[in-house]
Design a protein around this motif. Sequence first.
Motif, mmCIF file in Angstrom:
data_model
loop_
_atom_site.group_PDB
_atom_site.id
_atom_site.type_symbol
_atom_site.label_atom_id
_atom_site.label_comp_id
_atom_site.label_asym_id
_atom_site.label_seq_id
_atom_site.Cartn_x
_atom_site.Cartn_y
_atom_site.Cartn_z
ATOM 1 N N GLY B 417 0.786 -1.464 -0.345
ATOM 2 C CA GLY B 417 0.087 -0.110 0.251
ATOM 3 C C GLY B 417 0.688 0.529 -0.081
ATOM 4 N N VAL B 429 -3.686 4.026 0.748
ATOM 5 C CA VAL B 429 -4.174 2.636 -0.592
ATOM 6 C C VAL B 429 -3.708 1.120 -0.068
ATOM 7 C CG1 VAL B 429 -3.969 1.792 -2.209
ATOM 8 C CG2 VAL B 429 -4.734 3.503 -2.435
ATOM 9 N N ALA B 430 -4.353 0.357 0.431
ATOM 10 C CA ALA B 430 -4.015 -1.107 0.894
ATOM 11 C C ALA B 430 -4.370 -2.356 0.103
ATOM 12 C CB ALA B 430 -4.124 -1.435 2.938
ATOM 13 N N GLU B 431 -3.509 -3.298 -0.132
ATOM 14 C CA GLU B 431 -4.302 -4.523 -1.195
ATOM 15 C C GLU B 431 -3.311 -5.852 -0.719
ATOM 16 O OE1 GLU B 431 -2.362 -3.964 -4.973
ATOM 17 O OE2 GLU B 431 -1.552 -1.522 -4.254
ATOM 18 N N THR B 440 -8.323 -4.786 -2.374
ATOM 19 C CA THR B 440 -8.232 -2.910 -2.358
ATOM 20 C C THR B 440 -9.026 -2.370 -1.365
ATOM 21 O OG1 THR B 440 -9.044 -2.846 -4.146
ATOM 22 C CG2 THR B 440 -7.335 -3.167 -5.404
ATOM 23 N N SER B 442 -8.738 2.012 -0.528
ATOM 24 C CA SER B 442 -8.823 3.158 -0.476
ATOM 25 C C SER B 442 -9.304 4.504 -0.072
ATOM 26 C CB SER B 442 -8.596 3.562 -2.327
ATOM 27 O OG SER B 442 -9.891 3.723 -2.864
ATOM 28 N N ASP B 936 5.478 4.272 -0.097
ATOM 29 C CA ASP B 936 5.137 3.092 -0.546
ATOM 30 C C ASP B 936 5.571 1.670 -0.018
ATOM 31 O OD1 ASP B 936 4.687 4.542 -3.236
ATOM 32 O OD2 ASP B 936 4.077 2.944 -3.813
#
Lengths: 373, 937
Positions: B417, B429-431, B440, B442, B936
Amino acid sequence: MSRQCVLCAAAVTSMSVLTGCGDGLPLFEKIVEHRILSAPVIVTSPHDPEAVPQGYARAEALPGETVQLSPFVVGPDGVVDAADLDLRWIACELFPGRGEFACLSESFPQSLDELPACDFPTLEEVAMSGAPADIETPCFLGDDPNPTFTIPVSVGVVSGADIELTAIGSTPGGTPTDRCAADILAGKDNLPNDCIYAVQVASVGSKARLIDWLLSVGIELDEVEAPDPSSIDDPDLHPRVTSFRVSVVDDSGKELTDPVEVALGGEFAAKPGQTLRIDTTSPESDLQDFRIPVNLGASLEDRQEQYYGQWFITWGELLSNESLDPESYNEWRLKPAGDDAETPPDGVAHLYYVVRDGRNGAAHWWISLRIEP
Amino acid sequence: MNMHFVWRGSPRTVLRPSWCFLLGAMVPGIAMAAPPDQAPTDEPDDVGDLQPQVPDAAPDALRKPVLNNAVTLEYPEALASESNPPSGQVVVQYVVGVDGKTKEIEVSESLHPDLDAAAVLAVAALEYEPALYEGEAVELVLTIAIEVTPPPKPEPEPGPESATQPAAEPVDKSPEHDPPGPVRIRGIVLEAGQRQPLSGSIIMVYPAKGAKLGRVPFRKRQPPDTEPAWTSGTETDQAGVFELRDVQEGRVRIVIMTQGFERLEHVVELGNNEQLDLKYYQVRMNTNPYRTEVETDADPIGEVRRHKLKPEELAKLPGSNGDALKALQDFPGVARSPFGIGQLTIRGAAPGDSAVYLGGHELPSLFHFGGITSVFNSSLIEEMSLVPGNFDSRYGNAIGGVVDIQTRKGRRDGYHGYVKADIFDAAIVAEGPIGKGSFTLSGRRSYIDAILAVAIPDDASLNFSVAPRYYDYSAAIDYPIAGGDFTARVLGSDDRLALVFGNDNDEQPDVRGNLDTVIWFHRADLAYRKKWHKWTFFVSPSYRRDFFSLNLGSLFRFDFTTDRFSGRAEVAREVGERSHWRIGTEIVTDWTAVNIKAPPVQGNATGPRGGGGPEGADQLTPLVSKYSLFTARPALYSTFRWGITDRVAVSPGFRLTYIEGLRDGVTFDPRITAEVKATDRTTVTGAVGIYSQSRNTPANDPTFGNPRLKPDQAAHVSLGVSQEFSDGWTASGTGFYKYLWSLAAASPKLIEGPDGQQRPELFDNAGVGRIYGGELMVRKDMTNKLYGWAAYTVSRSEIRQRPGESFSLFDYDQTHILTLLAAYRLPRNWQIGARFRLASGNPFTPDNDAVAQLREGLQIQIAGDYNSSRMRLFHQLDVRVDKAWTFKRVKLSVYLDIQNIYNAKNPELINESWNYQQETTVNSLPIIPSVGLKLDW
């Protein structure tokens, strides 16, 4: 308007404000030339005079009632006689769904010579014929600076039309009125800057009152029922200015002199560099309730009138050029601003005030200020 | 000297040329050719299961190509005999076709013409088992960096005293010949900043006597002066792990080489009978020469011009503020919007004439108000396409262009993310994987409201009671079910703004000085896509709730609340080798609650513009319209792509729509596209089609307009040529013509109302328009260091309101639009970019005078001919600088984006005096720097 466009419009509006708009343009509140600030339509011969409260004047008329327009004309040297503008008045039946000036502008191009003289049928003539008459509009109402006419009992008015009144005039010594009229009636878009153009509407109604009156005088209306008496609003009345007080204040707004009532057209004296505070009152109780149609008249919604005041000066600087409260005030800084001379001509400056009620009503006030060294 | 490619005996083994060349250069004579009779097995060999290096974003269902042979590359003798023969790196890009043969071989980085030619010949001789994607053979683009070192000069003739001694045989330390011994060095190689294991990394070890322990700086990396006494080598496995057994104690140098990553060298000390456990982080190279393009997701039914955009290309462009969707406005055919606000004016069409699709369903808007940023996080976009005209039958209810956004799945290689912040907002954002699928998440929220609260002076006549603020969010789960892909997604956006234009003498607050707007939407989708043999199935229902409100004092009020249920179902089938058929249905149903209050439209000296109120209304008071509206638009569409030959295809299609409740009618829109591949790199495409649109606007409002209006319609014609060049360059040109009819136009007519009474019609469908022009684009795709494009559009957009009138310029006409945009990757993760724009000003209607409206104290402007004037030419240069630092577990990126760097004063609006007799201009935004940070993991 699509949502995207509205979003964009909101964004652009904000951008314009933030980037600073209006720089270098003449101020709305500065009177540097002749201008018509208002022209209230006053019902001078109502069908039912007793229904008009004492001290008030009606702002909307019924067919057969006589109305008069009283233009409030001002200039850099004070209030001006409307006759100095050499006005020409044109009347037009403004059908429902049209904004002001739409009626006359739809007839362009044409000329004053081509316009017929207004021939409005009287109530007696209609009574004899038994039905409202068609009238030819636009028509030439005349060159009386304060025109008076009777609301016609015409097919259009009976159907809900109002009378649009367009004034064409000129600044004394400037472009002749006939030339001003010829250019605008020809549909030109670049008009002489010293011409004066204004439009007012003689409102006929309300619809419920109109139907009630038409039925009362025996005019038949197809498929129209008599309105419920409770749905008939009181007639629209002009607002009043009941107080106009002037005092001298310091830079922080603290009063240095007691407020003084200044009569309509009265004079007040002050010194250069001082700041005047002007307080005015239009009674909140004068704000009338009324109803507007929703969904093609399927239902009605309540509204209340709201005051909107405009302020104008010939010299100096105002705190604001408008006010929105029944008890309004403004501050007038007595020092040259913008293109002002060091002192006003002959040492006299003028302040004009017009208050409207959000419907058809308007009132005005003005004072003169003598700058004493 | 011979240098060999090696096949390590596993079906999943792929050649690592860089390692082999280096090793071969250092130890002449070692030929590591695979035993010719050793059949490929499925069992991994002792050094691990070798896999081709594929970027993280590659789909999981991809099986990489498998090399089947060994190839010899000869270092030219003439070159080797020179006093200083060249050495270094040759980077070759090539395509492994579906037949396993290599093609389109190009040298990306040249070393020497002779070595380049030799490398090309060697690559041409490679043979593979082709790559597979979901069981189907696909072409794969590979790039290899071949380290080339000239063979050592022959040793001088030995003297007489040594003549009888046999030449020392090189000690062959290759693992195949040594007896297995204890593991001496064990390690793992991870990607810096991502913490992902790197498989297929080449590990080389050789003595480093006298070298300083630790990491070897770049400038001190040199091949050994003499032949090492021994070497050992291996590759990392799927887990990034490597083991070395035949390493002698002492100080040793470890060299790690991975495709697309910076070379790493360390010196370590290995004690007697000691095992070292090591962990290394390699930094991905700025110019990643390895990029996979998967063609199977491409829609076989194409249009004349579809600009496919990869978000990673666009997120770092100047003026984008990190938002790839904003870069849409830099493409040909898209007009520049004033103040950079986010309206999409595509080929002269009004913004509302175009449609934006995400996941097969429309979005109500693409940008947060003001165009600051898009409503959907562009880092979650797999691909977005801009189709400026002649779009396929799959898209409807639009007569302009289409933007189609396809979202990507979450990464499955761990949890990742980022958090990001710039001067406007912050985003997260995380996934990561979830079972067999991925997710995902956001979220983004602006803080421009806090900044404005500080920036605006206290004495400004402008006060934000609710400073502009926005947020958006999305959450999605992708999961494989029954051989297909299932997606569940929610997304939404919320914008609010409230201004108070107060007077300094206000005694009490008054709503008449207020401007407030609220716009939000929330949407939930399900989607299932399955490919079964030659069939493809897709079904997706969706629910969306919108709210739109605009209030301007007591003058205007617009409130719309909409509940939308939409569904799409498609079936597609490959027909033969070249043809493809798709049929689908799309159903859109809206329940809308409307509440409008507005005054009637004023008249005008040049003629009325229509609008106003109904019979019986007092036109001096605001008009009110309140009602609920149900509309339904079921549509059936189909397109058949008929591949007549390998080079000629025709795609006829249609869209049949039934419209109920709003501009009722049945529209049949035939469309056809023809494509001719004149050469392998030249394509000519032409298309003709009919398009319809039924929108809810004030023109069809029962109170303010005419509810009996019919849909707007348009005919599109376009012809385009595209040419591909090498190294990612393409050029395209398109000519287009659009004719629009049945447009809503102000009507002066009187009609019979529902109650039999005469009333103004207000609007009818008498409007027509025409838009024509051409677009040119030269584009460089992101393959190496440079990417960008030059785009030029010349067009004319005209409208005619009433029959018999002449055509006038449309509000959105911009005759010339030139955009030059480029970004260049510098070493050490720097990137610079610039954008220059030159565009015609927008047309406007001049106002030269006014009529005093005495009832309200306002002015009615007397306008000139509609859109007979135009703003001055617009020009602006924007510059952007990016820098990234890659650490072991995270990556930090910073950018500086300076818009309007030379402070051009472009007029955007005309500001009139109160009587419209004088004017000034409101200029575009001045030089504005903005800074952004992104972390990131």
